[in-house]
Design an enzyme around this catalytic site. Structure first.
Site, PDB file in Angstrom:
ATOM      1  N   LYS A   1       0.834  -1.209   0.000  1.00  0.00           N
ATOM      2  CA  LYS A   1       0.000   0.000   0.000  1.00  0.00           C
ATOM      3  C   LYS A   1       0.866   1.255   0.000  1.00  0.00           C
ATOM      4  CE  LYS A   1      -3.550   2.749   0.252  1.00  0.00           C
ATOM      5  NZ  LYS A   1      -4.675   2.656   1.193  1.00  0.00           N
TER       6      LYS A   1
ATOM      7  N   LYS B   1      -0.429  11.114   6.099  1.00  0.00           N
ATOM      8  CA  LYS B   1      -0.053  10.028   7.025  1.00  0.00           C
ATOM      9  C   LYS B   1       0.686   8.925   6.278  1.00  0.00           C
ATOM     10  CE  LYS B   1      -3.333   7.086   7.974  1.00  0.00           C
ATOM     11  NZ  LYS B   1      -2.920   5.774   7.411  1.00  0.00           N
TER      12      LYS B   1
END
Length: 303
Positions: free
Chosen positions: A183, A252
């Site tokens: 990811k 993030k």
């Protein structure tokens, strides 16, 4: 509503889902609409009302979901939220976990995924698959998400039919943590693409051409991509509701990329620059603004 039998003739498993946010709500809706038995938990119970009407059940605590289900899906904001749901006073770790699996769609640090998985296994024997997704809210609504998973091969195959009720693709990338690392690779590409497409769109506008026609003009060429076709029209037309993703979420993930890159001696200059642009966007537009509002950083100031 009856449970759907598996393709191999086995009775379908009882499912749980924790977290009904931008991604979790449409993903859970697809499970329920497919006829699966689903027990839900969300910090704000009101979000579950429509799903309950469609046939889902609700629980007041995560441990109740673990007691009711053999496969527990969840999609939460960050590692702190995952820790709380798993190890809090009424978390998953408080239930009997023998033979049960957690499939975590959240995007968290690979080290956090490995640590949480090991700790939960030691606490109650529950298995873990880290399975972050790509495709945004539109992919969640349409069931076209790409899921990248880390865990045991047998566990991946066990959950595959249920994941594919919510997604188009499930790829096993390796042991626990591998899904999260994949990811991060995805976010390097997507985060940099957002920054570059914002730059190209602004150039088009400032130079006096119709930026909305860029996707049509570049379709089929080397610059063509899903981000080009999806992001540029939204940037050019100022379409930011509903958001495709929040600025804070992208930041993030890019900050996690920097952390993993440091640990693995991997140069990531483009991702580092994209992170700084999103940090500026967070300051200028707000943490919960659509990530595509990065385009507005280059807007000319009114006199």
């Amino acid at each position: 509503m009856g449970a759907v039998d598996g393709a191999d003739g086995r009775k379908a498993e009882e499912l749980g889902y924790l977290g009904l946010g931008m991604m979790g709500l449409p993903m859970t809706r697809r499970l329920v609409n497919a006829g699966h038995h689903v027990t839900l938990w969300n910090r704000s119970p009101g979000k579950a009302a429509a799903l309950v009407e469609a046939g889902a059940k609700t629980a007041t605590q995560p441990r109740e979901v673990a007691a009711a289900a053999s496969i527990i899906f969840m999609c939460l904001t960050d590692a702190a939220a995952v820790e709380e749901v798993v190890f809090g006073s009424n978390g998953l770790a408080m239930a009997n976990g023998s033979g049960k699996l957690v499939v975590d769609f959240s995007s968290i640090h690979p080290d956090a995924a490995r640590a949480i998985a090991a700790r939960l296994k030691a606490a109650n024997g529950m298995g873990w698959i880290d399975a972050p997704v790509s495709g945004g809210t539109m992919g969640a609504e349409e069931g076209t998400l790409a899921v990248m998973a880390g865990g045991d091969a047998a566990d991946i195959e066990r959950v595959r039919p249920y994941v594919l009720a919510m997604a188009r693709r499930l790829t096993h990338m390796g042991p626990v943590g591998a899904g999260q690392t994949t990811k991060l690779c995805n976010q390097v590409i997507v985060g940099c693409a957002m920054a570059v497409l914002a730059e190209a769109t602004r150039l088009a506008v400032n130079a006096g051409i119709d930026a909305k026609r860029l996707p049509e003009a570049l379709a089929g060429g080397f610059a063509d991509s899903i981000p080009l076709q999806l992001f540029v029209p939204r940037m050019a037309q100022g379409i930011h509701s509903p958001p495709l993703g929040h600025i804070a979420t992208m930041l993030k993930d890019l900050d996690t990329v920097a952390d993993v890159a440091r640990d693995t001696s991997s140069p990531v200059p483009m991702a580092a620059l994209a992170a700084q642009l999103f940090r500026l966007a967070k300051s200028a537009r707000g943490a919960d603004a659509d990530a595509l509002e990065i385009y507005k950083l280059s807007a000319p100031q009114a006199n």
